[in-house]
Design a protein around this motif. Structure first.
Motif, PDB file in Angstrom:
ATOM      1  N   PHE A   6       0.845  -1.182   0.000  1.00 43.24           N
ATOM      2  CA  PHE A   6       0.000   0.000   0.000  1.00 43.24           C
ATOM      3  C   PHE A   6       0.884   1.237   0.000  1.00 43.24           C
ATOM      4  CE2 PHE A   6      -2.564  -3.329   1.854  1.00 43.24           C
ATOM      5  CZ  PHE A   6      -3.780  -3.159   1.229  1.00 43.24           C
ATOM      6  N   TRP A   7       0.477   2.227  -0.783  1.00 44.55           N
ATOM      7  CA  TRP A   7       1.189   3.498  -0.803  1.00 44.55           C
ATOM      8  C   TRP A   7       0.211   4.589  -0.427  1.00 44.55           C
ATOM      9  CZ3 TRP A   7       1.808  -0.109  -4.729  1.00 44.55           C
ATOM     10  CH2 TRP A   7       3.090  -0.634  -4.870  1.00 44.55           C
ATOM     11  N   ASP A   8       0.704   5.545   0.323  1.00 46.62           N
ATOM     12  CA  ASP A   8      -0.084   6.730   0.682  1.00 46.62           C
ATOM     13  C   ASP A   8       0.442   7.909  -0.123  1.00 46.62           C
ATOM     14  OD1 ASP A   8      -1.754   5.593   2.657  1.00 46.62           O
ATOM     15  OD2 ASP A   8      -0.120   5.679   4.105  1.00 46.62           O
ATOM     16  N   TYR A   9      -0.466   8.736  -0.608  1.00 45.61           N
ATOM     17  CA  TYR A   9      -0.094   9.919  -1.363  1.00 45.61           C
ATOM     18  C   TYR A   9      -0.682  11.139  -0.683  1.00 45.61           C
ATOM     19  CZ  TYR A   9       1.321   6.568  -4.873  1.00 45.61           C
ATOM     20  OH  TYR A   9       1.945   5.533  -5.517  1.00 45.61           O
ATOM     21  N   GLU A  10       0.036  12.225  -0.806  1.00 47.35           N
ATOM     22  CA  GLU A  10      -0.399  13.479  -0.180  1.00 47.35           C
ATOM     23  C   GLU A  10      -1.612  14.086  -0.872  1.00 47.35           C
ATOM     24  OE1 GLU A  10       0.875  14.865   2.637  1.00 47.35           O
ATOM     25  OE2 GLU A  10       2.080  13.043   2.801  1.00 47.35           O
ATOM     26  N   SER A  11      -1.788  13.761  -2.158  1.00 48.50           N
ATOM     27  CA  SER A  11      -2.865  14.375  -2.927  1.00 48.50           C
ATOM     28  C   SER A  11      -3.243  13.486  -4.114  1.00 48.50           C
ATOM     29  CB  SER A  11      -2.421  15.748  -3.454  1.00 48.50           C
ATOM     30  OG  SER A  11      -1.356  15.579  -4.377  1.00 48.50           O
ATOM     31  N   VAL A  12      -4.367  13.800  -4.725  1.00 45.84           N
ATOM     32  CA  VAL A  12      -4.796  13.105  -5.929  1.00 45.84           C
ATOM     33  C   VAL A  12      -3.763  13.338  -7.037  1.00 45.84           C
ATOM     34  CG1 VAL A  12      -6.552  13.064  -7.758  1.00 45.84           C
ATOM     35  CG2 VAL A  12      -7.244  13.177  -5.367  1.00 45.84           C
ATOM     36  N   GLU A  13      -3.217  14.540  -7.091  1.00 44.01           N
ATOM     37  CA  GLU A  13      -2.220  14.855  -8.114  1.00 44.01           C
ATOM     38  C   GLU A  13      -0.975  13.982  -7.952  1.00 44.01           C
ATOM     39  OE1 GLU A  13      -3.727  17.257  -6.179  1.00 44.01           O
ATOM     40  OE2 GLU A  13      -5.138  17.887  -7.738  1.00 44.01           O
ATOM     41  N   ALA A  14      -0.544  13.770  -6.722  1.00 37.87           N
ATOM     42  CA  ALA A  14       0.631  12.929  -6.476  1.00 37.87           C
ATOM     43  C   ALA A  14       0.353  11.481  -6.889  1.00 37.87           C
ATOM     44  CB  ALA A  14       1.044  13.002  -5.012  1.00 37.87           C
ATOM     45  N   LEU A  15      -0.836  10.992  -6.584  1.00 34.65           N
ATOM     46  CA  LEU A  15      -1.232   9.651  -7.002  1.00 34.65           C
ATOM     47  C   LEU A  15      -1.262   9.565  -8.525  1.00 34.65           C
ATOM     48  CD1 LEU A  15      -2.417   6.784  -6.629  1.00 34.65           C
ATOM     49  CD2 LEU A  15      -4.662   7.872  -6.411  1.00 34.65           C
ATOM     50  N   ALA A  16      -1.873  10.557  -9.182  1.00 34.33           N
ATOM     51  CA  ALA A  16      -1.962  10.577 -10.642  1.00 34.33           C
ATOM     52  C   ALA A  16      -0.569  10.589 -11.265  1.00 34.33           C
ATOM     53  CB  ALA A  16      -2.773  11.789 -11.101  1.00 34.33           C
ATOM     54  N   GLU A  17       0.332  11.366 -10.721  1.00 31.66           N
ATOM     55  CA  GLU A  17       1.706  11.431 -11.244  1.00 31.66           C
ATOM     56  C   GLU A  17       2.390  10.065 -11.114  1.00 31.66           C
ATOM     57  OE1 GLU A  17       3.455  13.864 -12.794  1.00 31.66           O
ATOM     58  OE2 GLU A  17       1.735  15.221 -12.750  1.00 31.66           O
TER      59      GLU A  17
END
Length: 176
Positions: A6-17
């Motif tokens: 599992f990975w956590d991202y700070e934002s939707v943009e970070a996940l999208a990138e």
């Protein structure tokens, strides 16, 4: 036992990138290995991911893109998955291959889609699977035709489906 990460991202943009970076890496690796790449994307993929992927510095002319499934509507219609992908990636120079046949009999549309996909190098380098609200994966919806898509021979690339939930008929990649 399956191990999950599992990975956590700070934002939707970070996940999208991150997702777009993975897609770009696979496409670039295929181009380096074979001088071509074939990727199958959902036409209704999250806009943030497609936008981030479109910014990748790739040899777009060597990349062919297909939808994982498409509705049996004309490519200029809003419901066309190929249309959504073409609007995003054709201006970059990618080849977007539509395989839906407007208003066709679902079996004939599946045969036509399969014939069109036979001209592409197979298997795709990447097939992005999504799960729809009704539980369908990559257009493999509950349908009287579903078993054809699941049990199709390896050489068969696409079939037509008429979803049982009343959704529009479509063509979809087979499980193989």
């Amino acid at each position: 036992m399956i191990e999950a990460e599992f990975w956590d991202y700070e934002s939707v943009e970070a996940l999208a990138e991150a997702v777009a970076g993975d897609i770009a890496f696979i496409a670039e690796s295929a181009v380096e290995a074979r001088d071509a790449a074939l990727i199958a994307l959902p036409g209704d993929a999250p806009e943030a991911v497609l936008a981030a992927f479109a910014k990748a510095n790739l040899e777009w002319k060597k990349i062919a893109i297909i939808a994982t499934d498409d509705r049996l509507v004309a490519v200029d219609q809003p419901d066309s998955r190929a249309r959504a992908l073409a609007m995003r990636f054709l201006p970059l120079g990618a080849r977007v291959v539509p395989f839906g046949t407007p208003n066709a009999d679902v079996t004939l549309a599946g045969n036509a889609a399969d014939a069109r996909l036979q001209d592409l190098p197979w298997p795709p380098d990447l097939v992005w699977l999504t799960v729809g609200a009704a539980g369908e994966v990559a257009g493999l919806a509950d349908s009287p035709d579903l078993q054809n898509a699941l049990d199709a021979p390896k050489a068969r690339r696409a079939v037509g489906l008429t979803p049982s939930n009343g959704d529009e008929p479509r063509v979809t990649l087979t499980r193989a």
